[in-house]
Design a protein around this motif. Structure first.
Motif, short mmCIF file in Angstrom:
data_model
loop_
_atom_site.label_atom_id
_atom_site.label_comp_id
_atom_site.label_asym_id
_atom_site.label_seq_id
_atom_site.Cartn_x
_atom_site.Cartn_y
_atom_site.Cartn_z
N LEU A 1 0.73 -1.28 -0.12
CA LEU A 1 0.06 0.13 0.17
C LEU A 1 0.86 1.32 0.07
CD1 LEU A 1 -2.43 -1.20 2.78
CD2 LEU A 1 -2.75 -1.06 0.20
N ALA A 2 0.33 2.22 -0.38
CA ALA A 2 1.06 3.45 -0.44
C ALA A 2 1.27 4.00 0.78
CB ALA A 2 0.30 4.83 -1.30
N SER A 3 0.39 3.83 1.90
CA SER A 3 0.65 4.14 3.05
C SER A 3 1.79 3.41 3.64
CB SER A 3 -0.77 3.98 4.12
OG SER A 3 -1.04 2.52 3.92
N GLU A 4 1.95 2.26 3.47
CA GLU A 4 3.18 1.54 3.95
C GLU A 4 4.61 2.33 3.31
OE1 GLU A 4 2.03 -2.84 4.43
OE2 GLU A 4 2.16 -2.45 2.35
N GLY A 5 4.31 2.34 1.78
CA GLY A 5 5.58 3.27 1.40
C GLY A 5 5.63 4.63 1.89
N ARG A 6 4.59 5.29 2.44
CA ARG A 6 4.83 6.59 3.03
C ARG A 6 5.68 6.51 4.29
NH1 ARG A 6 0.19 7.79 1.03
NH2 ARG A 6 -0.84 7.86 3.10
N ALA A 7 5.27 5.44 5.14
CA ALA A 7 6.05 5.28 6.35
C ALA A 7 7.38 4.83 6.15
CB ALA A 7 5.15 4.27 7.26
N LEU A 8 7.74 4.03 5.28
CA LEU A 8 9.15 3.66 4.98
C LEU A 8 10.05 4.51 4.38
CD1 LEU A 8 10.45 0.99 5.37
CD2 LEU A 8 9.85 0.26 3.26
N ARG A 9 9.42 5.65 3.68
CA ARG A 9 10.25 6.60 2.58
C ARG A 9 11.16 7.37 3.62
NH1 ARG A 9 12.03 6.40 -2.09
NH2 ARG A 9 13.94 6.22 -0.60
N PRO A 10 11.25 7.75 4.70
CA PRO A 10 11.99 8.56 5.32
C PRO A 10 13.16 7.70 6.07
CG PRO A 10 9.76 8.81 6.34
CD PRO A 10 9.70 8.00 5.20
N LEU A 11 12.80 6.52 6.15
CA LEU A 11 13.68 5.54 6.67
C LEU A 11 14.79 5.15 5.97
CD1 LEU A 11 11.13 3.58 8.86
CD2 LEU A 11 12.40 5.63 9.32
N LEU A 12 14.63 5.22 4.66
CA LEU A 12 15.51 4.76 3.65
C LEU A 12 16.07 5.98 2.80
CD1 LEU A 12 13.32 1.91 2.28
CD2 LEU A 12 15.62 1.55 3.61
N PRO A 13 17.47 5.79 2.46
CA PRO A 13 17.85 6.95 1.29
C PRO A 13 17.24 6.91 0.33
CG PRO A 13 19.71 5.67 2.52
CD PRO A 13 18.32 4.89 2.67
N GLY A 14 17.47 8.16 -0.47
CA GLY A 14 17.10 8.44 -1.59
C GLY A 14 16.97 7.50 -2.69
N ASP A 15 18.26 6.82 -2.80
CA ASP A 15 18.44 5.93 -3.94
C ASP A 15 17.64 4.43 -3.83
OD1 ASP A 15 20.11 5.03 -2.09
OD2 ASP A 15 21.57 4.44 -3.31
N ALA A 16 17.27 4.55 -2.81
CA ALA A 16 16.23 3.02 -2.62
C ALA A 16 14.84 3.36 -3.22
CB ALA A 16 15.76 2.92 -1.16
N ARG A 17 14.56 2.35 -3.96
CA ARG A 17 13.25 2.54 -4.76
C ARG A 17 11.98 1.77 -4.10
NH1 ARG A 17 17.33 2.14 -8.30
NH2 ARG A 17 17.69 -0.14 -7.86
N ILE A 18 11.06 2.17 -3.76
CA ILE A 18 9.91 1.68 -2.74
C ILE A 18 8.80 1.65 -3.81
CG2 ILE A 18 8.43 1.82 -0.89
CD1 ILE A 18 10.32 3.71 0.54
N ASN A 19 8.54 0.39 -4.13
CA ASN A 19 7.42 0.11 -5.07
C ASN A 19 6.14 -0.32 -4.48
OD1 ASN A 19 9.17 -0.07 -7.80
ND2 ASN A 19 10.31 -1.43 -6.27
#
Ligand SMILES: *Cc1c(COP(=O)(O)O)cnc(C)c1O
Length: 338
Positions: A58-76
């Motif tokens: 889900l997008a909500s899971e991705g939003r929670a994860l986004r700040p925890l990973l550097p910018g070159d991590a792709r969250i699909n």
């Protein structure tokens, strides 16, 4: 109640699965809070080990994860572009022409991926839909094109070869990275690997990755112990009766913590330093009762998930799969990551 999570074992499992698909990049599937084990801890550990591609549902899971990973991590995001979703910094895996046109209208130039249906009939564009918009999609340069296998945990199932042939027919000639395999597909061999593999359950130590290192240990504290006499029963509905004097320990966890009630009376045990203590009577909401007669002393804690009783064994007792055991583990446990 402590859920011990071995991050090093998760990293080792990721490395081992990646090594089985040497021609492909290995992603990490961390949906449902990394199968209940804590995406906020698991995803950064796998990033450190070299993973750059992550999948959530889900997008909500991705939003929670986004700040925890550097910018070159792709969250699909596997559910793609749902109406009203905030996909900032995320990569939706677009599942239908409707999602594709919505996404291109609202996020022009932003990264996206495509899912095709090759027979599972769950998510993804069907062959006819795909051929109608394929040229337009490819011109917009998707990050990758993927599909998902329905029966990869059964290597001899004819659906595997059928889906592989369908995926090839739909994607041969596209100069875009392709992805078909989750844990089971990695184990089916190189025909299934393509450019990106998407292991989930195998990272967390469960089948179909039989060689996985164990990841989880679940320790439950004993609240009290008593001796019951022959003819006395234990627990709701009096389903268990002592046939001799038995020492019964009551442990603090139950079906509210994801210890499925369906394991009651099926032969599951709790373990004290490797010694089995059978669960007796019904699992109740917050409590389990255990026969500790054979132990010299009543221990402080007993283990429900441990090397002697791994996740998949517990799943067998419950008539389910390791995936459901892990994702059911409740929120009342102290989770510790080492
Ligand atoms: C959950 C999921 C995965 C991971 O599957 P495992 O069997 O846990 O390895 C990969 N791809 C898709 C589309 C999924 O839904």
């Amino acid at each position: 109640m402590t859920l011990h999570i071995d991050l090093q074992a998760i990293v080792a499992n990721w490395t081992a699965l990646a090594a089985k698909a040497p021609g492909a990049r290995a992603a990490a599937v961390v949906k449902a809070d990394a199968y209940g084990l804590g995406a906020a801890k698991v995803a950064p550990a796998l990033y450190q080990a070299g993973a750059r591609d992550f999948f959530v549902a889900l997008a909500s899971e991705g939003r929670a994860l986004r700040p925890l990973l550097p910018g070159d991590a792709r969250i699909n995001v596997l559910s793609g572009h749902m109406d009203g979703a905030d996909l900032t910094g995320l990569v939706p895996v677009l599942n239908s022409p409707e999602q594709f046109f919505r996404d291109r209208a609202m996020r022009p130039g932003k990264p996206f991926a495509i899912q095709l249906d090759t027979g599972m009939n769950r998510l993804g564009m069907e062959a006819a839909e795909w051929s109608a918009i394929r040229a337009e999609v490819l011109a917009a340069k998707p990050d990758f094109i993927m599909s998902h296998l329905a029966c990869a945990d059964e290597p001899d199932h004819p659906a595997n070869a059928m889906q592989l042939a369908a995926f090839r027919a739909m994607t041969d000639g596209c100069t875009v990275p392709r992805s078909l395999a989750a844990t089971g597909g990695i184990l089916l061999g190189p025909d299934y690997h393509f450019d990106l593999v998407r292991p989930g359950i195998g990272l967390y130590g469960a089948l179909p990755f039989a060689d996985a290192q164990p990841v989880v240990r679940l320790s439950l504290p004993v609240i009290q112990a008593r001796t019951v006499q022959p003819g006395e029963f234990v627990g709701y509905s009096a389903t268990w009766t002592a046939d001799a004097p038995r020492r019964i320990a009551t442990v603090a966890a139950g079906y509210a913590d994801g210890i499925l009630r369906s394991i009651s009376s099926k032969g599951a045990s709790l373990y004290a330093a490797g010694r089995a203590c059978p669960i007796v009577g019904r699992v109740s909401m917050d409590l389990i009762t255990v026969d500790v007669t054979e132990l010299d002393d009543v221990p402080r804690d007993l283990d429900l998930i441990c090397p002697e009783q791994p996740v998949d064994r517990l799943a067998d007792f419950a008539g389910t799969i390791g995936y459901e055991i892990l994702t059911s583990l409740g929120l009342r446990y102290d989770r510790t990551w080492q």
